[in-house]
Design an enzyme around this catalytic site. Sequence first.
Site, PDB file in Angstrom:
ATOM      1  N   TYR A   1      -2.814  -0.790  10.554  1.00 39.06           N
ATOM      2  CA  TYR A   1      -2.671  -1.149   8.980  1.00 39.06           C
ATOM      3  C   TYR A   1      -1.560  -0.641   8.158  1.00 39.06           C
ATOM      4  O   TYR A   1      -0.600  -1.352   7.558  1.00 39.06           O
ATOM      5  CB  TYR A   1      -3.932  -0.652   8.437  1.00 39.06           C
ATOM      6  CG  TYR A   1      -3.978  -0.680   6.743  1.00 39.06           C
ATOM      7  CD1 TYR A   1      -4.689  -1.691   6.319  1.00 39.06           C
ATOM      8  CD2 TYR A   1      -3.556   0.330   6.079  1.00 39.06           C
ATOM      9  CE1 TYR A   1      -4.739  -2.136   4.814  1.00 39.06           C
ATOM     10  CE2 TYR A   1      -3.516   0.107   4.444  1.00 39.06           C
ATOM     11  CZ  TYR A   1      -4.103  -1.141   3.937  1.00 39.06           C
ATOM     12  OH  TYR A   1      -4.085  -1.366   2.854  1.00 39.06           O
TER      13      TYR A   1
ATOM     14  N   SER B   1       0.768  -1.312   0.033  1.00 38.40           N
ATOM     15  CA  SER B   1       0.008   0.075   0.006  1.00 38.40           C
ATOM     16  C   SER B   1       0.779   1.018   0.034  1.00 38.40           C
ATOM     17  O   SER B   1       2.220   0.999   0.351  1.00 38.40           O
ATOM     18  CB  SER B   1      -0.917   0.229   1.207  1.00 38.40           C
ATOM     19  OG  SER B   1      -1.649   1.240   1.307  1.00 38.40           O
TER      20      SER B   1
END
Length: 685
Positions: free
Chosen positions: A575, A562
Site C-alpha cells: 500500500y 496518503s
Amino acid sequence: MTQSIASTGTSTAAQLIERSNRLGQDKKNTNYAGGNTSAKGSAIDPVTGESVELLWVKGSGGDLGTLTEKGLSTLRLDRMRSLVEVYPGVDREDEMVAAFDYCLHGKGGAAPSIDTAMHGLVNANHVDHLHPDSGIAIATAKDGRELTAKIFGGKVAWVDWRRPGFQLGLDIARIKEENPQAIGCILGGHGITAWGDTSDESEANSLWIIDTAAAYIQEHGAPEPFGAVVPGFEAMPDSERRTRAAALAPTIRSLASADKPMVGHYCDDQRVLDFLSRQKLAQLAELGTSCPDHFLRTKIKPLVLDLPASASIEEQLERLNELHVEYREDYRRYYETHKDENSPAMRGADPLIVLVPGVGMFSYGANKQTARVAGEFYLNAINVMRGAEALSSYTPISDAEKFRIEYWALEEAKLQRMPQPKSHAGRIALVTGAASGIGKAVAKRLAAEGACVVIADLDLAKAQAAAAELGDADVAVGVAANVADAGAVQAAIDEAVLAFGGLDLVVNNAGLSLSKPLLETTEADWDLQHDVMAKGSFLVSKAAAKVLIEQKLGGDIIYISSKNSVFAGPNNIAYSATKADQAHQVRLLAVELGEHGVRVNGINPDGVVRGSGIFSSGWGAQRAATYGVAEEDLGQFYANRTILKREVIPENIADAVYVLTGPELTRTTGLHIPVDSGVAAAFLR
C-alpha cells in the site's frame, strides 16, 4: 398582505395552476419555461373589505409544467387596465414593465413578465399563450395568414409579428374584439394565444388549436419536407456514432467556450439525425430559429459541419475549427449591423448549437440544464421547420427583429439580476471510487459548489445510487469504471464527455489496501494494489489529459494519495509503495501538463475510518490488529497520535479538493496537502 390561494375565496388561482401544469408538462404544447397563462377573478381586499378584480398570471422566468402559487404574479385588474390611458406609445413601451409594479396586489408574488399586458388587456377570463411546434409551424410559414384562415376558419385569427410587450397586448385585445367568434390567434413568427370564459374552456381551445394544426400538417403536408437524404450524411450505427461523438466533443466544447467556458449536452434523437441527413439542412439552418424563446437559448443559428459522416475525425476537427472562425466573424457582423448606441455589449460570438451530420447535435449553456434545454429548443425548431416546409416555406422573423429580442434592454436587465455563479459552476468533475467514503464526500462537495459530477465506481449500481443522492442527471451521473483496465477507463471518460460535454476536474480516489508484513505480502497482493492505485491513476490521468488538452480550457487533476507515501508505517509495504508512486505521479504530471494550463496536485490523508469503503472491507480490522486496538476505536487511535488530536473524516479531504480546484489557488501545482491532523513523521519538509 399577500393573498394566498386559500384566502382569495375562490379556486381561480388553483385552477390556473392545475391548467398550467397540464399544459406545460406535455411538450407538444409548449417548450420548457415557454409561454404563460392567466386567470381573472375576484377576491376580498383585506384593507377595504371590498371585492376587487384580480389578474393571476405566470410570472417572469417560471415554467408552466412546474408552476406553483409562488410563481404567479397577482395584479389589480383595474389599475393594470388603466395603464392604457398613460401608455406612451410603442417607442417607449418598455417603460410599461416597470409600471406593472404599481398594479401589484399585496406583495404581488413573482415579478410580472413582459407578456402581462397580453393577459390583462384581452377581454377573457382565462388566457393561454403557448409555443407549440405545430402552431409555430403555421406562424413561421411564408403564407401563415392564409394557412390560418384555411386551417381554422374564423375560429382563429392572425396577428402579425410584433415583439412581445404592451403594444402586442393591445393588438390581440383589438383582434379579439373584432373577431368575437375567435377562440384564439396565431402570433406571426412566435406562437399561439387562446382564451375562454372558464379555465376548462381556455385549455380546450388551446389544445384544439394545437391538435388541429398538427393534424392538418400530418394530412396535407409534403412527405419529405427537408428534401432527399444526401449520401454519406446518414446516421452512423449507434456504437460508432457515440464513439465519434465522444471523440469530437472536447474540441467542439473548446469552440463553444472560446469566450466563456460552457457545459455541453449531446443529442442523437432520430429527428435530429434525419434533419442532418437532408438536402435542405444548410439552407434551413442558415435561416435560424424564430420563436424568441428558441433563439434566446440557441443563438440565432447553429454551426453546421458540412462534411459527411464518412470523413475522418481529423478532417472533421480541422473543418470544425475553420467553421468556428467563420461563425464568429458572421456573428460579429450580425451584431455590428444591428446594434445602436443603447445596445448592450456583445455577449459572445461562439455557437450554442453545433450540428454534425451522422453524429448528432451538441448544445451548450452555462450549466447542464441550460445546455440540455437549448438542445430541446433546437429540436423544437427542427419540428417547426418541418411543419412549415411541409405546407409552405419556412420564413422566420428577420435578423433585425431577432437582434431586438436578443439584445433587448429588458433581456439584459433579466441577465443582470441572475445570481452570481458558485465557485465550481460550469466545471465537469470525474471522481473515481466515489460510491462511498472519501470519493463520495468529494463528489458531494463539488456538486454543492456547482460542478457537474461523474461518479465512477467499480460497482455501477452503487455509482448510480450515489449520483441520485446528489440530484438529477443535470447534476450527477454514475458510471462503471474498473480503473485497472484501460478500455474500461476510456469508456468511463467517454461517458463523462457525452454526459456533460467534456471534463475539467479529475479526482484519482479509487483504492484498496491489504495490511500485511513483507514476508506475508504475495505477488498478487502487490500487483492488485499497484494495478488499482498506481496503474489506475496513470490510466485515468492519461485518458483525462487527452480531453483536457483538446479542450484548451486548462483543468485540474487531483490525487488522493496518503501520508503513507512519505511515512514508513509497519506491515504496509504494498500500500505505501503504491501511494509513493501516486505521489510522484503528481510531480511528474504537474511538470508535463502545466503548459496546457492543467494543474496537478495531491492530498495526503491519514486514518480516514468513518464512511471508508477501504476500512470497512477488512483494512480496518487489519490495521486495528496491527496496533492492538479494537476496530471501533481505530479512528480515535489515529486521532490521538496526531498533533491536533482530531479525527480526520471524508469531508475534510473534500474540503481540500475544493480549495485546490477552486478560484483561490489558481497558481498552485505540484503540491501535496497533508490532511492528517498533524503527523510529524509525514511532514513534507
